[in-house]
Design a protein around this motif. Structure first.
Motif, short mmCIF file in Angstrom:
data_model
loop_
_atom_site.label_atom_id
_atom_site.label_comp_id
_atom_site.label_asym_id
_atom_site.label_seq_id
_atom_site.Cartn_x
_atom_site.Cartn_y
_atom_site.Cartn_z
N TYR A 19 0.84 -1.22 0.00
CA TYR A 19 0.00 0.00 0.00
C TYR A 19 0.86 1.26 0.00
N LYS A 20 1.99 1.22 0.74
CA LYS A 20 2.89 2.38 0.78
C LYS A 20 3.41 2.66 -0.64
N HIS A 21 3.78 1.59 -1.35
CA HIS A 21 4.23 1.69 -2.74
C HIS A 21 3.11 2.31 -3.62
N VAL A 22 1.87 1.84 -3.44
CA VAL A 22 0.75 2.38 -4.21
C VAL A 22 0.62 3.89 -3.97
N ALA A 125 -18.85 -14.58 -8.09
CA ALA A 125 -17.62 -15.08 -7.45
C ALA A 125 -17.18 -14.21 -6.27
N SER A 126 -17.67 -12.97 -6.19
CA SER A 126 -17.24 -12.07 -5.12
C SER A 126 -17.84 -12.51 -3.79
N MET A 127 -16.98 -12.62 -2.76
CA MET A 127 -17.43 -13.09 -1.45
C MET A 127 -17.27 -12.04 -0.36
N SER A 128 -16.27 -11.14 -0.50
CA SER A 128 -16.10 -10.05 0.48
C SER A 128 -15.75 -8.78 -0.29
N GLU A 129 -15.88 -7.63 0.39
CA GLU A 129 -15.78 -6.37 -0.34
C GLU A 129 -15.41 -5.25 0.62
N ILE A 130 -14.63 -4.28 0.10
CA ILE A 130 -14.42 -3.05 0.85
C ILE A 130 -14.72 -1.88 -0.08
N VAL A 131 -15.46 -0.92 0.44
CA VAL A 131 -15.84 0.27 -0.33
C VAL A 131 -15.50 1.51 0.48
N VAL A 132 -14.72 2.41 -0.11
CA VAL A 132 -14.25 3.62 0.58
C VAL A 132 -14.66 4.84 -0.22
N PRO A 133 -15.42 5.76 0.39
CA PRO A 133 -15.84 6.94 -0.36
C PRO A 133 -14.70 7.95 -0.54
N ILE A 134 -14.72 8.65 -1.67
CA ILE A 134 -13.80 9.76 -1.96
C ILE A 134 -14.62 11.03 -1.78
N ASP A 158 -6.29 -2.78 5.23
CA ASP A 158 -6.85 -2.32 3.94
C ASP A 158 -7.63 -1.03 4.13
N GLN A 159 -8.47 -1.00 5.18
CA GLN A 159 -9.28 0.20 5.41
C GLN A 159 -8.41 1.43 5.62
#
Lengths: 175, 175
Positions: A19-22, A125-134, A158-159
């Motif tokens: 994540y730091k790289h991203v 196929a999706s089983m879990s999810e994270i959604v973050v507002p901008i 991740d959050q």
């Protein structure tokens, strides 16, 4: 360094390291570039390659990208740049994990999407999810959406980092 | 059928068959949806999964996506939705294969990008490339750009079908 090298992650990197790289690469790519389509397109590539450089469950990520506010319809999201299989074009604020995050402007970390009321299966196929507002000046402009093909694919690491990324995107793009 | 199923191609499908599937799915996805970001995002997914359902050299495709005309600078392309590694944000009309296609409004099929004058290496791994302009009323609005990690990755079949796809995108999106 050519642009594609931004998508190459060190072997054995930790999730925090990836994540730091991203974040570092995104910040460099956004220097002098505020076009949101361009910036979200490159960011979806960074995220996809980050997750796939990590062990499971991060490597089981099957969709990473964005929805923005639909300019043609109030309280509706519309598909933005992403990596993964074909996705739903629009999502009403009233529906699913993405709609919930857009509606109340807060991160949704869902360990089992099938247990989430009103979940929309763009991909069975999706089983879990994270959604973050901008969010810019208190207003949701877009959401980061990441799906995983196994349950409990995301955690507080991740959050934390996706919220940092959302803040960077909020200030770096003309929305 | 959920949206993600559009990205699933029959095992052993021919190149013509894969492109036919892309065109059919794109046409269905664009019904009632003219937002170019949304439509190019799903199309880049269709193309990526089509190439990767085929044998080499199609499976060696390492970038599939779009550049549009930069609203902020004349004679410049800006990155749109794509699948692949991080890419150059902007490309002047005067530079590389993408620039040449945008400048003169015709398809460029390049078997060896290193022999192409002024080639821009967004990714040193790219060896061949096809670029097809999307033209509305005689004006280039965007380009389809596909890179391959081996020489001679594309032929006249790719050209024929990507030009059909460009025509569909031209008429299906508000640019």
């Amino acid at each position: 360094m050519v642009h594609a090298d931004s998508s190459n992650f060190a072997s054995g990197i930790s999730k925090e390291g990836a994540y730091k790289h991203v974040l570092e690469q995104a910040e460099a790519l956004f220097q002098g570039q505020t076009n949101w389509v361009c910036n979200l397109a490159n960011t979806s590539s960074l995220l996809w390659h980050a997750f796939h450089s990590l062990p499971s469950p991060s490597s089981d990520v099957n969709w990473a990208g964005f929805y923005t506010i639909d300019p043609k319809k109030a309280n509706q999201l519309i598909l933005g740049p992403f990596h993964g299989k074909v996705a739903c074009e629009t999502i009403a604020f009233s529906r699913g994990v993405c709609g919930a995050a857009a509606r109340d402007g807060s991160t949704k970390l869902v360990q089992n999407v099938r247990a989430f009321p009103g979940h929309i299966a763009c991909d069975g196929a999706s089983m879990s999810e994270i959604v973050v507002p901008i969010i810019v000046d208190g207003e949701v402009k877009a959401i980061i959406d990441v799906d995983c093909a196994v349950k409990s694919g995301f955690d507080e690491v991740d959050q934390l980092w996706l919220e940092k990324l959302a803040a960077l995107l909020a200030e770096s793009c003309e929305w």
